[in-house]
Design an enzyme around this catalytic site. Structure first.
Site, PDB file in Angstrom:
ATOM      1  N   LYS A   7     -12.179  -1.585   6.426  1.00 13.73           N
ATOM      2  CA  LYS A   7     -11.403  -2.552   7.196  1.00 13.73           C
ATOM      3  C   LYS A   7     -11.911  -2.550   8.636  1.00 13.73           C
ATOM      4  O   LYS A   7     -12.350  -3.562   9.151  1.00 13.73           O
ATOM      5  CB  LYS A   7      -9.914  -2.209   7.196  1.00 13.73           C
ATOM      6  CG  LYS A   7      -9.067  -2.366   5.916  1.00 13.73           C
ATOM      7  CD  LYS A   7      -9.761  -2.650   4.669  1.00 13.73           C
ATOM      8  CE  LYS A   7      -8.928  -2.922   3.435  1.00 13.73           C
ATOM      9  NZ  LYS A   7      -7.949  -1.953   3.024  1.00 13.73           N
ATOM     10  N   TRP A  28       0.831  -1.215   0.000  1.00 10.45           N
ATOM     11  CA  TRP A  28       0.000   0.000   0.000  1.00 10.45           C
ATOM     12  C   TRP A  28       0.859   1.257   0.000  1.00 10.45           C
ATOM     13  O   TRP A  28       0.586   2.209  -0.718  1.00 10.45           O
ATOM     14  CB  TRP A  28      -0.974  -0.004   1.181  1.00 10.45           C
ATOM     15  CG  TRP A  28      -2.038  -1.050   1.018  1.00 10.45           C
ATOM     16  CD1 TRP A  28      -2.266  -2.125   1.830  1.00 10.45           C
ATOM     17  CD2 TRP A  28      -3.002  -1.146  -0.043  1.00 10.45           C
ATOM     18  NE1 TRP A  28      -3.311  -2.869   1.341  1.00 10.45           N
ATOM     19  CE2 TRP A  28      -3.777  -2.300   0.203  1.00 10.45           C
ATOM     20  CE3 TRP A  28      -3.272  -0.386  -1.181  1.00 10.45           C
ATOM     21  CZ2 TRP A  28      -4.817  -2.704  -0.644  1.00 10.45           C
ATOM     22  CZ3 TRP A  28      -4.306  -0.784  -2.027  1.00 10.45           C
ATOM     23  CH2 TRP A  28      -5.062  -1.922  -1.758  1.00 10.45           C
ATOM     24  N   ASP A  83      -1.605   6.796   6.173  1.00 10.60           N
ATOM     25  CA  ASP A  83      -2.678   5.924   5.669  1.00 10.60           C
ATOM     26  C   ASP A  83      -3.010   4.959   6.806  1.00 10.60           C
ATOM     27  O   ASP A  83      -2.254   4.037   7.095  1.00 10.60           O
ATOM     28  CB  ASP A  83      -2.191   5.166   4.427  1.00 10.60           C
ATOM     29  CG  ASP A  83      -3.231   4.154   3.925  1.00 10.60           C
ATOM     30  OD1 ASP A  83      -4.302   4.023   4.544  1.00 10.60           O
ATOM     31  OD2 ASP A  83      -2.953   3.498   2.893  1.00 10.60           O
TER      32      ASP A  83
HETATM   33  C1  LIG Z   1      -7.340  -1.536   1.722  1.00 12.64           C
HETATM   34  C2  LIG Z   1      -6.269  -0.536   1.838  1.00 12.64           C
HETATM   35  C3  LIG Z   1      -6.117   0.492   0.896  1.00 12.64           C
HETATM   36  C4  LIG Z   1      -7.002   0.618  -0.319  1.00 12.64           C
HETATM   37  O1  LIG Z   1      -8.257   0.979   0.054  1.00 12.64           O
HETATM   38  P1  LIG Z   1      -9.428   1.284  -0.993  1.00 12.64           P
HETATM   39  O2  LIG Z   1     -10.474   1.878  -0.112  1.00 12.64           O
HETATM   40  O3  LIG Z   1      -9.816  -0.032  -1.589  1.00 12.64           O
HETATM   41  O4  LIG Z   1      -8.914   2.226  -1.999  1.00 12.64           O
HETATM   42  C5  LIG Z   1      -5.107   1.417   1.094  1.00 12.64           C
HETATM   43  N1  LIG Z   1      -4.284   1.338   2.153  1.00 12.64           N
HETATM   44  C6  LIG Z   1      -4.397   0.363   3.072  1.00 12.64           C
HETATM   45  C7  LIG Z   1      -3.457   0.328   4.229  1.00 12.64           C
HETATM   46  C8  LIG Z   1      -5.391  -0.606   2.944  1.00 12.64           C
HETATM   47  O5  LIG Z   1      -5.507  -1.573   3.862  1.00 12.64           O
END
Ligand SMILES: *Cc1c(COP(=O)(O)O)cnc(C)c1O
Length: 369
Positions: free
Chosen positions: A199, A104, A175
């Site tokens: 998540k 990511w 993030d």
């Molecule tokens: C799932 C995830 C993403 C991507 O998320 P989307 O909402 O599908 O764009 C980005 N960063 C992390 C750490 C993730 O777990």
């Protein structure tokens, strides 16, 4: 008759608290006595306005978000933030630093590179992200527009126990998609936090951005409206139709967390759950092998391997038969992964640990014949 709910270890979209689903079900046809569903309601109505205010307040209370930060409720997922962040906060004449501890983080820097100058201050790619980058050897730019990191790498299963410290004056950007609301964080250390909800915070469809007010001043003029943090903040996330049902569900999850006693309490539960699975791995005499190095193991996504892909496939198949779902690792890493976010109950983790012991025992016998 309702089929029994499974033990859900999906990485995202992931398990939601049963109490939240039941509440949503109970009010689905008639929200607060208004004779219609929240799904059918104008985002300009008083009821929706109240809902947005409440969600904002509850998130502030849970995470301790000070008044000099705005909370935005956006669409496009965390992936759109990979682009919005540099569009808003990376001027042409400077560059942004990235700490890369997984896929990511790598995607975040790849997107930013399309829009401006970036540097990788430190990365653990060399060991396929089985650990965090070594900060003592990081090459920080003291003039960076921001320092970006990924607090929990969902795919590799590593997590920062301590917040990395940027050089003085460099805003820290995180993030936090897969561990937001899993533990207390000190918001004042951050310039900006973003997270897709699916998540740990709710359903897909809404993305949270928490941004410090002074950063809003740095945003260039004439960005496309839907990509402009400042405009979206001015409009209270209501420049256009927001993902209203997802925000409502997020609100129910926040309410559930407040009822449990907040982030300190959920953090204790999360530590206990992770401990159970890692113990099962570590006490299996090498039958199960943890992917991430012990010192940076994620409390949210437990990644582990068996001796062969064939055995891993059998594990996933046999687990599904017992109602344990979502244990296959991400395709870029392979192996197995148990995502044990806030909404995954201790009982599900206990069932997993029991299954792991059972599978080991059965397969061990097969191996010896
Ligand atoms: C799932 C995830 C993403 C991507 O998320 P989307 O909402 O599908 O764009 C980005 N960063 C992390 C750490 C993730 O777990």
């Amino acid at each position: 008759m309702m089929k029994t709910r499974v033990h859900n270890f999906n990485a995202g979209p992931a398990a939601l608290p049963l109490a939240v689903l039941e509440k949503a079900q109970a009010e689905l046809l008639d929200y607060h006595g208004l004779g219609m569903s929240i799904l059918e309601m104008s985002h300009r109505s008083a009821a929706f306005d109240d809902l947005m205010t409440q969600v904002d307040e509850d998130l502030r209370q849970l995470m301790g978000i000070p008044n000099n930060y705005k909370i935005l409720f956006l669409q496009g997922g965390a992936s759109l933030q990979f682009d919005m962040l540099p569009m808003n906060l990376l001027p042409k004449d400077v560059s942004a630093d990235y700490l890369v501890n997984g896929v990511w983080g790598e995607k975040a820097v790849q997107e930013a590179r399309k829009l401006g100058n970036t540097r990788v201050a430190a990365s653990s790619e060399e060991t396929n992200f089985d650990r965090l980058p070594n900060l003592s050897q990081a090459d920080f730019d003291p003039r960076a527009a921001y320092l970006h990191f990924t607090s929990n790498e969902t795919i590799h299963g590593n997590q920062w126990a301590e917040t990395p410290k940027p050089p003085p004056g460099v805003p820290l950007v995180c993030d936090m998609s897969s561990d937001i609301l899993s533990r207390p964080v000190e918001i004042s250390k951050y310039g900006l936090i973003y997270a897709g909800a699916q998540k740990n915070a709710g359903p897909s469809g809404v993305t949270l951005v928490i941004i410090r007010d002074d950063l809003l001043e740095r945003i260039p003029q004439n960005l496309p409206a839907m990509l402009d943090y400042r405009l979206l903040a001015e409009k209270g996330s209501l420049y256009n139709t927001p993902p209203s049902f997802s925000i409502y569900m997020l609100g129910l999850v926040l309410n559930w967390l407040l009822g449990l006693g907040g982030l300190k309490e959920i953090a204790k539960l999360n530590a206990k759950k992770a401990d159970l699975v890692y113990q099962a791995i570590d006490q299996s005499d090498g039958y199960y092998r943890g992917y991430a190095q012990p010192e940076c193991r994620s409390l949210m996504n437990v990644t582990f391997r068996l001796a062969s892909t064939g055995l891993e496939n059998s594990f996933v198949e046999a687990a599904a038969k017992e109602g344990l779902i979502g244990l296959k690792g991400h395709r870029s890493v392979g192996g197995l992964r148990a995502s044990i976010y806030n909404a995954c109950p201790v009982e599900a983790v206990e069932a997993l640990v029991e299954f792991m012991a059972d599978f080991h025992c059965r397969q061990g016998k097969v191996g010896r014949t």
